[in-house]
Motif scaffolding. Structure first.
Motif, short mmCIF file in Angstrom:
data_model
loop_
_atom_site.label_atom_id
_atom_site.label_comp_id
_atom_site.label_asym_id
_atom_site.label_seq_id
_atom_site.Cartn_x
_atom_site.Cartn_y
_atom_site.Cartn_z
N ASP A 89 30.13 -24.31 -31.17
CA ASP A 89 31.23 -25.20 -31.85
C ASP A 89 32.22 -25.75 -30.89
O ASP A 89 32.68 -26.94 -31.01
CB ASP A 89 32.08 -24.54 -33.14
CG ASP A 89 30.98 -24.16 -33.97
OD1 ASP A 89 29.84 -24.47 -34.36
OD2 ASP A 89 31.44 -22.90 -34.94
N GLU A 90 32.74 -24.97 -29.77
CA GLU A 90 33.66 -25.62 -28.94
C GLU A 90 32.98 -26.62 -28.03
O GLU A 90 33.66 -27.63 -27.86
CB GLU A 90 34.23 -24.38 -27.98
CG GLU A 90 35.15 -23.54 -28.72
CD GLU A 90 35.48 -22.24 -27.82
OE1 GLU A 90 34.79 -22.04 -26.92
OE2 GLU A 90 36.24 -21.33 -28.25
N ARG A 91 31.86 -26.30 -27.68
CA ARG A 91 31.30 -27.44 -26.80
C ARG A 91 30.94 -28.65 -27.57
O ARG A 91 30.99 -29.89 -27.11
CB ARG A 91 29.69 -27.28 -26.41
CG ARG A 91 29.70 -26.20 -25.08
CD ARG A 91 28.26 -25.88 -24.54
NE ARG A 91 28.05 -24.63 -24.69
CZ ARG A 91 26.76 -24.23 -24.89
NH1 ARG A 91 25.85 -24.88 -25.05
NH2 ARG A 91 26.64 -22.85 -24.92
N CYS A 92 30.77 -28.50 -29.00
CA CYS A 92 30.45 -29.88 -29.85
C CYS A 92 31.73 -30.53 -29.90
O CYS A 92 31.75 -31.73 -29.90
CB CYS A 92 29.82 -29.26 -31.06
SG CYS A 92 28.02 -28.98 -30.95
N ALA A 93 32.71 -29.69 -30.08
CA ALA A 93 34.08 -30.35 -30.40
C ALA A 93 34.57 -31.11 -28.89
O ALA A 93 35.30 -32.12 -29.15
CB ALA A 93 35.14 -29.43 -30.69
N ALA A 94 34.17 -30.71 -28.12
CA ALA A 94 34.86 -31.25 -26.66
C ALA A 94 33.82 -32.41 -26.21
O ALA A 94 34.24 -33.10 -25.30
CB ALA A 94 34.70 -30.06 -25.75
N LYS A 95 32.66 -32.76 -26.85
CA LYS A 95 31.93 -33.70 -26.46
C LYS A 95 32.59 -35.26 -26.81
O LYS A 95 33.09 -35.26 -28.10
CB LYS A 95 30.48 -33.74 -27.28
CG LYS A 95 29.65 -32.88 -26.49
CD LYS A 95 28.10 -32.86 -27.23
CE LYS A 95 27.32 -32.00 -26.65
NZ LYS A 95 25.93 -32.18 -27.42
N PRO A 96 32.64 -36.15 -25.92
CA PRO A 96 33.07 -37.32 -26.34
C PRO A 96 32.27 -38.13 -27.30
O PRO A 96 31.20 -38.02 -26.94
CB PRO A 96 33.38 -38.04 -25.13
CG PRO A 96 32.34 -37.36 -24.05
CD PRO A 96 32.16 -35.95 -24.62
N LYS A 97 32.99 -38.88 -28.11
CA LYS A 97 31.97 -39.36 -29.28
C LYS A 97 31.79 -41.04 -29.20
O LYS A 97 32.56 -41.45 -28.47
CB LYS A 97 32.51 -39.13 -30.62
CG LYS A 97 32.21 -37.91 -30.92
CD LYS A 97 32.70 -37.39 -32.33
CE LYS A 97 32.48 -36.09 -32.86
NZ LYS A 97 32.87 -35.68 -34.09
#
Length: 97
Positions: A89-97
């Motif tokens: 979840d942390e990795r997915c939240a940190a990914k730039p969109k």
């Protein structure tokens, strides 16, 4: 002669209908969803996990997806599972969109 022509036309239309019905059913087919039946007892390397999915039917489990696209089901009551979910979840939240 008319009977022969009518028979050929009937076979032609049956063929067209069969091909049309077959194409329609394959394009409207629902995508198969993976379900956890067997659960792994091994602890997985969190760095190799890229995604997860929670499942309650037929058994309460978490399905992890590895970097290679392999799906592995594990029990939700293991300590490392919650840590892995948090990390993903942390990795997915940190990914730039």
């Amino acid at each position: 002669m008319k009977l022969y022509t009518a028979a050929i036309l009937l076979l032609f239309w049956l063929g067209v209908f069969t091909v049309h019905a077959d194409k329609g059913s394959s394009s409207s087919e629902v995508m198969r969803k993976f379900k956890c039946v067997n659960l792994s007892t091994r602890q997985l390397n969190i760095r190799n996990l890229v995604n997860y999915e929670k499942q309650q039917v037929p058994t309460d489990a978490i399905m992890f997806v590895t970097t290679g696209g392999i799906r592995i089901c594990v029990s939700t009551n293991q300590k490392w599972v919650q840590a892995a979910i948090k990390r993903i979840d942390e990795r997915c939240a940190a990914k730039p969109k």
